[in-house]
Design a protein around this motif. Structure first.
Motif, PDB file in Angstrom:
ATOM      1  N   GLY A   1       0.757  -1.089   0.204  1.00 25.24           N
ATOM      2  CA  GLY A   1      -0.076   0.199  -0.165  1.00 25.24           C
ATOM      3  C   GLY A   1       0.926   1.195   0.047  1.00 25.24           C
ATOM      4  O   GLY A   1       0.590   2.247  -0.655  1.00 25.24           O
TER       5      GLY A   1
ATOM      6  N   THR B   1       1.059   3.878  -3.016  1.00 28.00           N
ATOM      7  CA  THR B   1       1.009   5.473  -2.869  1.00 28.00           C
ATOM      8  C   THR B   1       2.066   6.355  -3.205  1.00 28.00           C
ATOM      9  O   THR B   1       1.816   7.363  -3.713  1.00 28.00           O
TER      10      THR B   1
ATOM     11  N   TYR C   1      -3.601   5.306  -9.138  1.00 30.04           N
ATOM     12  CA  TYR C   1      -3.541   4.117  -8.207  1.00 30.04           C
ATOM     13  C   TYR C   1      -3.655   4.622  -6.956  1.00 30.04           C
ATOM     14  O   TYR C   1      -3.330   3.722  -5.877  1.00 30.04           O
ATOM     15  N   ILE C   2      -3.676   5.905  -6.462  1.00 32.15           N
ATOM     16  CA  ILE C   2      -3.140   6.359  -5.080  1.00 32.15           C
ATOM     17  C   ILE C   2      -4.443   5.897  -4.172  1.00 32.15           C
ATOM     18  O   ILE C   2      -4.098   5.410  -3.068  1.00 32.15           O
ATOM     19  N   SER C   3      -5.704   5.948  -4.764  1.00 29.50           N
ATOM     20  CA  SER C   3      -6.716   5.691  -3.861  1.00 29.50           C
ATOM     21  C   SER C   3      -6.415   4.208  -3.516  1.00 29.50           C
ATOM     22  O   SER C   3      -7.142   3.820  -2.194  1.00 29.50           O
TER      23      SER C   3
ATOM     24  N   GLY D   1      -3.840   2.538  -3.191  1.00 34.25           N
ATOM     25  CA  GLY D   1      -2.710   2.344  -2.352  1.00 34.25           C
ATOM     26  C   GLY D   1      -3.226   2.595  -0.740  1.00 34.25           C
ATOM     27  O   GLY D   1      -3.102   1.858   0.161  1.00 34.25           O
ATOM     28  N   TRP D   2      -4.035   3.625  -0.834  1.00 35.43           N
ATOM     29  CA  TRP D   2      -4.810   4.280   0.576  1.00 35.43           C
ATOM     30  C   TRP D   2      -5.641   2.961   1.096  1.00 35.43           C
ATOM     31  O   TRP D   2      -5.568   2.581   2.182  1.00 35.43           O
TER      32      TRP D   2
ATOM     33  N   TYR E   1      -9.997  12.606  -6.078  1.00 34.52           N
ATOM     34  CA  TYR E   1      -9.254  12.468  -4.794  1.00 34.52           C
ATOM     35  C   TYR E   1      -9.995  13.173  -3.673  1.00 34.52           C
ATOM     36  O   TYR E   1     -10.053  12.870  -2.852  1.00 34.52           O
TER      37      TYR E   1
ATOM     38  N   SER F   1     -12.024  10.410  -2.117  1.00 36.67           N
ATOM     39  CA  SER F   1     -11.239   9.641  -1.416  1.00 36.67           C
ATOM     40  C   SER F   1     -10.471  10.136  -0.250  1.00 36.67           C
ATOM     41  O   SER F   1     -10.370   9.508   0.700  1.00 36.67           O
TER      42      SER F   1
END
Length: 247
Positions: free
Chosen positions: A44, A48, A55-57, A59-60, A122, A125
């Motif tokens: 994760g 991030t 793909y940040i969300s 990773g979160w 975002y 998210s």
């Protein structure tokens, strides 16, 4: 290892062997779950920090999920070490929990494939991340405040040291650990921008905690009688439209 001689009854030897095998099995179950969650945490963080913005969300989400289940085990090891087991991770909480997680993954990847830009909202998210972080803090605060009075399972028999906790976070709501988990579960789907699962998780979590609070308060009234009735009259459950078992 315990010593035994030829006079030791076979039944005792078998009991020692069974206990040893059971311990080894529990030890193995704890190790592989810890490795899985540790890998999830690392994965994760990597997504991030190192992957593209799309793909940040995700990773979160992986980070939040891994941390929640690992922290359940860690906090349980502090407050009730005698009850610690592989079940303390809550990874196999129920079949419904596993199915719900699977459905959320299917929705995420389906929508990511059909509408990739939608998953880049975002600001949505971030709201989910806020809910998950707040829910996590609230739940762990509740567990540490209740300490040995907390249990993952509803107790059917009052233990000698079991006390009614009404101080700290419990002075604000009767079931802070459930409140934290409720908003945490919804937050996981908001992080992923999963509209269907966000609604479904809200309904399913509400129904679960409605039944759970009702069942738990029946036992609490049996354990503490008038003291719990007085506590009920002053402090709400903390969950929306859930009042618990009212006598």
């Amino acid at each position: 290892m315990e010593n035994f001689d030829k006079a030791t009854p076979p039944s005792t030897l078998l009991l020692w062997i069974d206990e040893g095998l059971l311990f080894q099995e529990q030890y193995y179950q704890i190790i592989w779950r810890s490795l899985l969650l540790g890998t999830g945490l690392s994965f994760g963080i990597t997504i991030t920090l190192c992957c593209c913005a799309n793909y940040i969300s995700l990773g979160w989400y992986i980070l939040i999920m891994s941390f929640f289940h690992f922290s359940e085990f860690v906090v349980t090891s502090v407050i009730r070490p005698q009850n610690l087991s592989s079940e303390s991770f809550l990874l196999n909480h129920s079949k419904a929990y596993g199915i719900a997680a699977l459905i959320s993954w299917i929705e995420y990847w389906t929508e990511f494939w059909l509408f990739p830009g939608y998953k880049n909202a975002y600001w949505i998210s971030v709201i989910g991340l806020f809910l998950c972080t707040g829910g996590e803090i609230l739940r762990k605060t509740a567990m540490l405040t209740a300490f040995h009075n907390f249990d993952h399972l509803i107790r059917t028999r009052r233990e000698e040291q079991h006390q009614l906790v009404t101080t700290g976070i419990y002075s604000l709501c009767r079931h802070p650990s459930y409140v934290g988990w409720f908003y945490w579960s919804i937050g996981t789907q908001i992080i992923l921008c999963n509209p269907f699962c966000a609604v479904a998780y809200t309904f399913a979590s509400w129904k679960f905690f409605y039944e759970r609070v009702f069942e738990e308060e029946v036992t609490l009234l049996h354990f503490f009688g008038g003291d719990y009735v007085a506590y009920q009259s002053k402090v709400p459950t903390g969950l929306p439209f859930i009042h618990g078992y009212i006598t």
